[in-house]
Scaffold this motif. Sequence first.
Motif, PDB file in Angstrom:
ATOM      1  N   LEU A 153       0.849  -1.099  -0.129  1.00 44.27           N
ATOM      2  CA  LEU A 153       0.077  -0.080  -0.001  1.00 44.27           C
ATOM      3  C   LEU A 153       0.810   1.266  -0.007  1.00 44.27           C
ATOM      4  CD1 LEU A 153      -2.795   1.436   0.205  1.00 44.27           C
ATOM      5  CD2 LEU A 153      -2.599   1.138   2.645  1.00 44.27           C
ATOM      6  N   GLU A 154       0.898   1.823  -1.058  1.00 49.64           N
ATOM      7  CA  GLU A 154       1.797   3.000  -1.225  1.00 49.64           C
ATOM      8  C   GLU A 154       1.229   4.479  -0.910  1.00 49.64           C
ATOM      9  OE1 GLU A 154       3.776   5.272  -4.995  1.00 49.64           O
ATOM     10  OE2 GLU A 154       4.593   3.336  -4.670  1.00 49.64           O
ATOM     11  N   LEU A 155       1.746   5.227  -0.153  1.00 50.49           N
ATOM     12  CA  LEU A 155       1.213   6.547   0.023  1.00 50.49           C
ATOM     13  C   LEU A 155       2.416   7.492  -0.766  1.00 50.49           C
ATOM     14  CD1 LEU A 155      -0.189   9.002   1.345  1.00 50.49           C
ATOM     15  CD2 LEU A 155       1.067   8.655   3.306  1.00 50.49           C
ATOM     16  N   SER A 156       1.989   8.020  -1.862  1.00 52.48           N
ATOM     17  CA  SER A 156       2.796   8.998  -2.479  1.00 52.48           C
ATOM     18  C   SER A 156       2.349  10.602  -2.102  1.00 52.48           C
ATOM     19  CB  SER A 156       2.392   8.843  -3.866  1.00 52.48           C
ATOM     20  OG  SER A 156       3.309   9.866  -4.841  1.00 52.48           O
ATOM     21  N   VAL A 157       3.444  11.254  -1.632  1.00 56.23           N
ATOM     22  CA  VAL A 157       3.081  12.774  -1.504  1.00 56.23           C
ATOM     23  C   VAL A 157       3.978  13.558  -2.457  1.00 56.23           C
ATOM     24  CG1 VAL A 157       3.590  14.327   0.470  1.00 56.23           C
ATOM     25  CG2 VAL A 157       3.122  11.955   1.016  1.00 56.23           C
ATOM     26  N   HIS A 158       3.572  14.783  -2.792  1.00 57.56           N
ATOM     27  CA  HIS A 158       4.152  15.657  -3.685  1.00 57.56           C
ATOM     28  C   HIS A 158       3.772  17.150  -3.235  1.00 57.56           C
ATOM     29  CE1 HIS A 158       6.475  17.151  -7.068  1.00 57.56           C
ATOM     30  NE2 HIS A 158       5.350  17.711  -7.312  1.00 57.56           N
ATOM     31  N   THR A 159       4.557  18.009  -3.298  1.00 60.99           N
ATOM     32  CA  THR A 159       4.234  19.376  -3.182  1.00 60.99           C
ATOM     33  C   THR A 159       5.206  20.277  -3.566  1.00 60.99           C
ATOM     34  OG1 THR A 159       3.180  21.064  -1.555  1.00 60.99           O
ATOM     35  CG2 THR A 159       4.886  19.380  -0.773  1.00 60.99           C
ATOM     36  N   ALA A 160       4.912  21.518  -3.890  1.00 63.02           N
ATOM     37  CA  ALA A 160       6.101  22.574  -4.170  1.00 63.02           C
ATOM     38  C   ALA A 160       6.133  23.250  -2.835  1.00 63.02           C
ATOM     39  CB  ALA A 160       5.409  23.550  -5.208  1.00 63.02           C
ATOM     40  N   VAL A 161       7.632  23.246  -2.321  1.00 64.78           N
ATOM     41  CA  VAL A 161       8.087  23.857  -1.160  1.00 64.78           C
ATOM     42  C   VAL A 161       7.932  25.336  -1.260  1.00 64.78           C
ATOM     43  CG1 VAL A 161       9.695  23.680   0.629  1.00 64.78           C
ATOM     44  CG2 VAL A 161       9.113  21.625  -0.632  1.00 64.78           C
ATOM     45  N   ASP A 162       8.870  26.098  -2.385  1.00 67.37           N
ATOM     46  CA  ASP A 162       8.655  27.227  -2.657  1.00 67.37           C
ATOM     47  C   ASP A 162       9.112  27.383  -4.009  1.00 67.37           C
ATOM     48  OD1 ASP A 162      11.704  26.587  -2.558  1.00 67.37           O
ATOM     49  OD2 ASP A 162      11.880  27.071  -0.592  1.00 67.37           O
TER      50      ASP A 162
ATOM     51  N   PHE B 207       3.597   0.707   2.990  1.00 66.00           N
ATOM     52  CA  PHE B 207       3.084  -0.013   4.294  1.00 66.00           C
ATOM     53  C   PHE B 207       2.697  -1.729   3.562  1.00 66.00           C
ATOM     54  CE2 PHE B 207       1.460   4.326   4.374  1.00 66.00           C
ATOM     55  CZ  PHE B 207       1.659   4.569   5.603  1.00 66.00           C
ATOM     56  N   SER B 208       3.080  -2.498   4.514  1.00 62.36           N
ATOM     57  CA  SER B 208       2.925  -4.053   4.293  1.00 62.36           C
ATOM     58  C   SER B 208       2.286  -4.432   5.407  1.00 62.36           C
ATOM     59  CB  SER B 208       4.384  -4.561   4.082  1.00 62.36           C
ATOM     60  OG  SER B 208       5.202  -4.455   4.999  1.00 62.36           O
ATOM     61  N   GLN B 209       2.251  -5.693   5.503  1.00 63.60           N
ATOM     62  CA  GLN B 209       1.806  -6.552   6.700  1.00 63.60           C
ATOM     63  C   GLN B 209       2.433  -6.347   7.751  1.00 63.60           C
ATOM     64  OE1 GLN B 209       0.686 -10.279   4.221  1.00 63.60           O
ATOM     65  NE2 GLN B 209      -1.076 -10.178   5.658  1.00 63.60           N
ATOM     66  N   PHE B 210       4.022  -6.277   7.657  1.00 63.25           N
ATOM     67  CA  PHE B 210       4.908  -6.472   8.715  1.00 63.25           C
ATOM     68  C   PHE B 210       5.703  -5.084   8.922  1.00 63.25           C
ATOM     69  CE2 PHE B 210       4.441 -10.221   6.055  1.00 63.25           C
ATOM     70  CZ  PHE B 210       3.802 -11.032   6.991  1.00 63.25           C
ATOM     71  N   GLY B 211       5.153  -3.895   8.422  1.00 61.79           N
ATOM     72  CA  GLY B 211       5.961  -2.714   8.914  1.00 61.79           C
ATOM     73  C   GLY B 211       5.784  -1.810   7.837  1.00 61.79           C
ATOM     74  N   VAL B 212       6.205  -0.463   8.023  1.00 64.22           N
ATOM     75  CA  VAL B 212       6.460   0.614   7.229  1.00 64.22           C
ATOM     76  C   VAL B 212       7.742   0.988   6.694  1.00 64.22           C
ATOM     77  CG1 VAL B 212       5.682   3.255   7.065  1.00 64.22           C
ATOM     78  CG2 VAL B 212       4.376   1.490   8.603  1.00 64.22           C
ATOM     79  N   GLU B 213       7.889   1.328   5.467  1.00 58.29           N
ATOM     80  CA  GLU B 213       9.120   1.613   4.862  1.00 58.29           C
ATOM     81  C   GLU B 213       8.981   3.053   4.018  1.00 58.29           C
ATOM     82  OE1 GLU B 213      12.181  -0.534   1.905  1.00 58.29           O
ATOM     83  OE2 GLU B 213      10.094  -0.638   1.509  1.00 58.29           O
ATOM     84  N   VAL B 214      10.082   3.785   4.298  1.00 61.40           N
ATOM     85  CA  VAL B 214      10.201   4.996   3.531  1.00 61.40           C
ATOM     86  C   VAL B 214      11.101   4.632   2.178  1.00 61.40           C
ATOM     87  CG1 VAL B 214      11.108   7.376   3.423  1.00 61.40           C
ATOM     88  CG2 VAL B 214      10.285   6.532   5.274  1.00 61.40           C
ATOM     89  N   GLU B 215      10.280   4.546   1.145  1.00 61.17           N
ATOM     90  CA  GLU B 215      10.942   4.107  -0.038  1.00 61.17           C
ATOM     91  C   GLU B 215      11.831   5.242  -0.602  1.00 61.17           C
ATOM     92  OE1 GLU B 215       8.612   2.774  -3.509  1.00 61.17           O
ATOM     93  OE2 GLU B 215       9.489   0.687  -2.828  1.00 61.17           O
ATOM     94  N   GLU B 216      10.998   6.370  -0.775  1.00 63.73           N
ATOM     95  CA  GLU B 216      11.716   7.294  -1.490  1.00 63.73           C
ATOM     96  C   GLU B 216      11.187   8.713  -0.676  1.00 63.73           C
ATOM     97  OE1 GLU B 216      12.765   7.565  -5.832  1.00 63.73           O
ATOM     98  OE2 GLU B 216      10.693   7.050  -5.780  1.00 63.73           O
TER      99      GLU B 216
END
Length: 438
Positions: free
Chosen positions: A130-139, A150-159
């Motif tokens: 289950l991938e949560l993708s986030v994108h925004t312009a900072v400035d 997200f997986s059954q066994f944990g959370v990973e910061v892929e990028e």
Amino acid sequence: MFLSSCRLAGITACLALLPPGSAWAQSAPEPEPAPAPPPADVSAEDLADIEKALGQEAAEAARTSGTTPSPPSASPTSSSGILLSPSNINFRGLELSFILDAAAAAFTAEKPLQSGGHDPTANGFNLQQLELSVHTAVDPYFQFTGNIVFSQFGVEVEEAYASTSALPASLQLRAGQFLTRFGRLNPTHPHSWDFVDQPFALGRMFGGEGNRGLGVEGSWLTPLPWYVEVIGSVTDASGESTARSFLGSGGGGVSSPLDFQFTGAVKQFFPLSDDLSLIWGLSAADGPTPSGYRNRADVFGTDVYLKYRPLSGGSTTLVTLQGELFYRRRQVPQDVLSDVNGYAQALWRFSQRWALAARYEFGSPARGLGGAVADDPLDPEWTDSRERLSANVTFWPTEFSRLRLQAATDNARWREQRDYSVFLALEVVMGAHGAHAF
């Protein structure tokens, strides 16, 4: 003029800058005009009364016509700054998306030879991610992108990285943790793949999560008459999320510049005709290995992507050919091992909602300087060649969901018999997600 303004955001973004009549431009629906903002002298209470009246009028029209009124959609001019719809989740400029990949799998082998970190690996139901993708312009100078899995066994910061948006001379930098742009498939995520699982060539070279790490990357769109992008990155070569060919979890930190991984790539795009286009890339990576003091490993690759899509007559036909070839050399005590791996695949989308695809993969055992098969500390079982053939059929109910039935036969010649597998995979996407690579 086009190349100088193309900001190195990728081929898809560059093509979007072309005029509609250009041979490179891709067909896309015209964007709907943005709704006009309410007059400044209209209060929130007045707006609520207007919306209520419009709803009553729609209901009355539905009763007289026998139709069911559509539910009101979120307004992009909402005072809360929140926009929610199946195609867009936007919180005051922060774009979010959720992508679910799940599959039911059946294997004939007790120990399947799956190499991808998001592959189905067991009989029964598998949550691939289950991938949560986030994108925004900072400035005006930076953008932020994050992909959390997200997986059954944990959370990973892929990028998680910041990229520049205002550098001169068609330059761009990004810093943080990212998938290196080695080859075609490595920098992409599973939901953009044509198959449920990862080619074993990629897993053998770079591990289940691909080639990624913490570091910095620079790219330059050259002023040549055709699209040529030059990319270079410096990343950590140690840690669980780094390349399998390099230090990986056996790293001991950084004591000199030689402890980093160095990656370079050249991407070229050729419009062969109005309906046919070609991408060709060359990549190389160098870094330390845990096999001995100052031992190094080198991975070289080439990738090709040919796409046929008629632009006239409203055709939905799409035919693509894609392939990658990897050659690796790495130092081990008293020897240098080399191996070759690759894959080739074809996809035919014969209607708007249906597609067929086939993929062939191959890999060789590691050989020493004398040419004989050598003991490989990375793959002790891999004492002979391996081939895998996969085929699938894909159905898109809508642009936000995908169903795929895939079958494969795996011939690892060091095993007594072939292995067979069948997957039934579901993918659903909600929210704003960036365009995939061309």
